[in-house]
Scaffold this active site. Structure first.
Site, PDB file in Angstrom:
ATOM      1  CG  ASP A  11      -1.771   1.205   1.364  1.00  0.00           C
ATOM      2  OD1 ASP A  11      -2.198   1.601   0.517  1.00  0.00           O
ATOM      3  OD2 ASP A  11      -1.724   1.763   2.696  1.00  0.00           O
ATOM      4  CE  LYS A  47      -4.045   7.513   9.550  1.00  0.00           C
ATOM      5  NZ  LYS A  47      -3.216   7.291  10.687  1.00  0.00           N
ATOM      6  CB  SER A 116      -2.226   2.947  -3.885  1.00  0.00           C
ATOM      7  OG  SER A 116      -2.666   3.945  -3.353  1.00  0.00           O
ATOM      8  CG  ASP A 172      -1.768   2.486   6.436  1.00  0.00           C
ATOM      9  OD1 ASP A 172      -1.962   2.348   5.276  1.00  0.00           O
ATOM     10  OD2 ASP A 172      -2.145   3.718   6.798  1.00  0.00           O
TER      11      ASP A 172
HETATM   12  C1  BG6 Z   1      -5.850   5.940   0.463  1.00  0.00           C
HETATM   13  C2  BG6 Z   1      -5.747   7.000   1.416  1.00  0.00           C
HETATM   14  O1  BG6 Z   1      -4.378   5.442   0.056  1.00  0.00           O
HETATM   15  O2  BG6 Z   1      -6.475   6.571  -0.871  1.00  0.00           O
HETATM   16  C3  BG6 Z   1      -7.065   7.376   1.676  1.00  0.00           C
HETATM   17  O3  BG6 Z   1      -5.301   6.141   2.739  1.00  0.00           O
HETATM   18  C4  BG6 Z   1      -7.449   8.172   0.476  1.00  0.00           C
HETATM   19  O4  BG6 Z   1      -7.089   8.325   2.801  1.00  0.00           O
HETATM   20  C5  BG6 Z   1      -7.635   7.327  -0.640  1.00  0.00           C
HETATM   21  O5  BG6 Z   1      -8.948   8.656   0.792  1.00  0.00           O
HETATM   22  C6  BG6 Z   1      -7.978   7.951  -1.962  1.00  0.00           C
HETATM   23  O6  BG6 Z   1      -6.948   8.896  -2.237  1.00  0.00           O
HETATM   24  P1  BG6 Z   1      -7.067   9.917  -3.316  1.00  0.00           P
HETATM   25  O7  BG6 Z   1      -5.687  10.318  -3.326  1.00  0.00           O
HETATM   26  O8  BG6 Z   1      -7.615   9.281  -4.739  1.00  0.00           O
HETATM   27  O9  BG6 Z   1      -8.019  11.034  -2.716  1.00  0.00           O
HETATM   28 MG    MG Z   2      -2.838   3.313   3.437  1.00  0.00          MG
END
Ligand code: BG6
Ligand code: MG
Length: 220
Positions: A11, A47, A116, A172
């Site tokens: 991640d 998160k 991710s 995490d």
């Molecule tokens: C995750 C984060 O990796 O990505 C979250 O832990 C976040 O908090 C999610 O909302 C989406 O991220 P982004 O950058 O597409 O808004």
């Molecule tokens: Mg994370």
């Protein structure tokens, strides 16, 4: 025959780099615009959760209802503020032990992937100068279902050409540990043991790990 560890799926946010602070600052600013307080404790629920689900949680915290078009506009606004912060990231923001572990895994022929939820993952990896260290990158632009759905990890293993029992996931967030479990993948939690009970092992950061420790955890 026992499976052999062949790949690691990391991640990004909270494992390789601490972006939670910047997500928090941007969500807090949005809440402020909408007229309510959003605390760091409230932010814990976001998160690992997708951008739109995060917005739903934030709006519920403020007891606010919005239609789809208004929500889309709010999410864009928050993301613009968030991007202002992450544009300032440098390799100095990489969390301890990450580069060393990636290098060691590479030297043992272990493939490495990013898995991710973030749609900003490519920008973050670029700012950290880490893009080339991964064989596969699956981010929020590539999946239909967010964690705890296992899709992001399933795709990462598939693109590495590996079976689910040949990889370890590093996470995490509770939603991410659950996603790995649902994919049938072993998971190492990064963070607080109380929060990540479903993980095989929990470490504070990646500096606590090396190849031989990973092999032991994988085989346990
Ligand atoms: C995750 C984060 O990796 O990505 C979250 O832990 C976040 O908090 C999610 O909302 C989406 O991220 P982004 O950058 O597409 O808004
Ligand atoms: Mg994370």
């Amino acid at each position: 025959m026992a499976a052999i560890l062949k790949g690691c799926i990391f991640d990004l946010d909270g494992v390789i780099v601490d972006t939670a602070r910047y997500h928090f600052l941007a969500w807090k600013r949005l809440a402020g615009d909408l007229g309510f307080e959003f605390t760091e404790k409230d932010n814990e629920q976001l998160k690992g959760v997708s951008r739109m689900t995060s917005l739903d949680i934030l709006l519920a915290t403020g007891n606010i209802e919005k239609d789809k078009a208004a929500k889309d506009r709010l999410a864009v606004k928050k993301n613009e503020w968030y991007i202002e912060y992450i544009r300032k990231l440098t390799p100095a923001d990489i969390l301890p032990g990450s580069v060393e572990l990636l290098e060691e895994l590479h030297s043992h022929g272990i493939k490495c992937a990013v898995g991710s939820a973030s749609k900003n993952a490519m920008l973050i990896l670029e700012r950290l100068r880490l893009t080339d260290r991964f064989d596969v990158i699956i981010d929020g632009t590539r999946v239909n279902s967010a964690k705890p759905d296992p899709e992001v990890f399933v795709l990462a293993a598939r693109e590495m050409g590996l079976r689910y029992d040949e990889v370890i996931v590093f996470e995490d967030a509770v939603a991410g540990v659950e996603a790995a479990g649902r994919a049938g993948m072993k998971c190492i939690g990064v963070g607080k043991p109380e929060a990540l009970r479903m993980a095989a092992t929990v470490v504070t950061d990646l500096s606590e790990l090396n190849y031989s420790k990973l092999i032991k955890i994988y085989g346990s």
